[in-house]
Design an enzyme around this catalytic site. Sequence first.
Site, PDB file in Angstrom:
ATOM      1  N   LYS A  87       0.729  -1.275  -0.020  1.00  6.46           N
ATOM      2  CA  LYS A  87      -0.218  -0.030   0.004  1.00  6.46           C
ATOM      3  C   LYS A  87       0.697   1.307   0.015  1.00  6.46           C
ATOM      4  O   LYS A  87       0.363   2.311   0.647  1.00  6.46           O
ATOM      5  CB  LYS A  87      -1.176  -0.168   1.161  1.00  6.46           C
ATOM      6  CG  LYS A  87      -1.807  -1.257   1.174  1.00  6.46           C
ATOM      7  CD  LYS A  87      -2.630  -1.536   0.071  1.00  6.46           C
ATOM      8  CE  LYS A  87      -3.635  -0.331  -0.551  1.00  6.46           C
ATOM      9  NZ  LYS A  87      -4.273  -0.530  -1.938  1.00  6.46           N
ATOM     10  N   SER A 141      -3.603   2.851   5.074  1.00  3.47           N
ATOM     11  CA  SER A 141      -4.117   2.383   3.920  1.00  3.47           C
ATOM     12  C   SER A 141      -4.130   0.929   3.761  1.00  3.47           C
ATOM     13  O   SER A 141      -4.883   0.150   3.350  1.00  3.47           O
ATOM     14  CB  SER A 141      -3.191   2.865   2.655  1.00  3.47           C
ATOM     15  OG  SER A 141      -3.577   2.447   1.272  1.00  3.47           O
ATOM     16  N   HIS A 146       6.580  -7.221  -3.046  1.00  7.97           N
ATOM     17  CA  HIS A 146       6.638  -6.488  -1.725  1.00  7.97           C
ATOM     18  C   HIS A 146       7.928  -7.085  -0.642  1.00  7.97           C
ATOM     19  O   HIS A 146       8.000  -6.745   0.618  1.00  7.97           O
ATOM     20  CB  HIS A 146       5.447  -6.970  -0.705  1.00  7.97           C
ATOM     21  CG  HIS A 146       4.134  -6.171  -1.554  1.00  7.97           C
ATOM     22  ND1 HIS A 146       4.192  -4.887  -2.052  1.00  7.97           N
ATOM     23  CD2 HIS A 146       2.892  -6.467  -1.450  1.00  7.97           C
ATOM     24  CE1 HIS A 146       3.079  -4.297  -2.423  1.00  7.97           C
ATOM     25  NE2 HIS A 146       2.247  -5.371  -2.230  1.00  7.97           N
TER      26      HIS A 146
END
Length: 303
Positions: free
Chosen positions: A50, A141, A111
């Site tokens: 995010k 987020s 990620h």
Amino acid sequence: MENVKSWKSPRCSLSQVKGVPLLEPTVQNWALVENFRARSDDLLIATYPKAGTTWTQEIVDLILNDGDAEKCRRAPTHKRMPFLELFPVHSLESGVSDLEKMPSPRVIKTHLPIQLVPQSFWDNNCKVIYMARNAKDSVVSYFHFDQMNHIQPDPGPWDQYLHKFMQGQLGWGYWYDHVKGYWREKETKRILYLLYEDMKEVGRERNPRDEVIRVMHFLERSLPDDIIDQIIELTSFSVMKENPMANYSTFPDSLFDRSVSTFMRKGEVGDWQHHFSPEESRLFDEHYEKMMSGTSIPFRTQL
């Protein structure tokens, strides 16, 4: 018979790889990630969850396709630029298997913190674009995303979630280690380090155009001003939110519960102020100073 639309997929649990919590299917298939064979012309887009991942992917795809919006609508984001460490979760295909079938050059999403990036990326001197977002907006987020994403573990209440973020107990581990890891290596490896807040800011020292041009130069491309302007417009939050090839609306409702939140929610800098209590903000700031001591990354929580 149960209504298919009302069915929600079971959430994954977390396990660890070298001390970093990751989704259980990823951990079970870790050897495939660790031994992934990068190619010299691969481009890796890396972020903590995010932090503007999809935004960065769309900018890159448009630059590589000379601003051609139709070419960039050839498939959803996760098919154009597969997620390296995503493994079969219910109906999704493996990122590794998708990548192995793709012709070069490939654009790859991850990620993973830098210490878990497969060694082949460094052996092949691959380019990496890293996007970082300030910690307070990141956790807000991520919280909303975990509420609507039924692949991820149940986030629980906000106050507990914030604690887990601070303790590195969410998927992909400590935000602090993540952003610092790529920052430390940006001079010795081919890493372009971007800041979400710089991308969002209009006027003053930086603006989206400056950052898009940095990405373009890093990719060794040259585009005329009108195409750069077009890319900026096509990758604005409002346009991307309505683009079905970028807004993850192709994901089934059993995975993403859009009654809770859309995948692209606000994309703002400073939204954390609507979620943190004054006491939470104070405690978070104290912890942040400790965890980020000696680091020069110029994060901003407001513009």
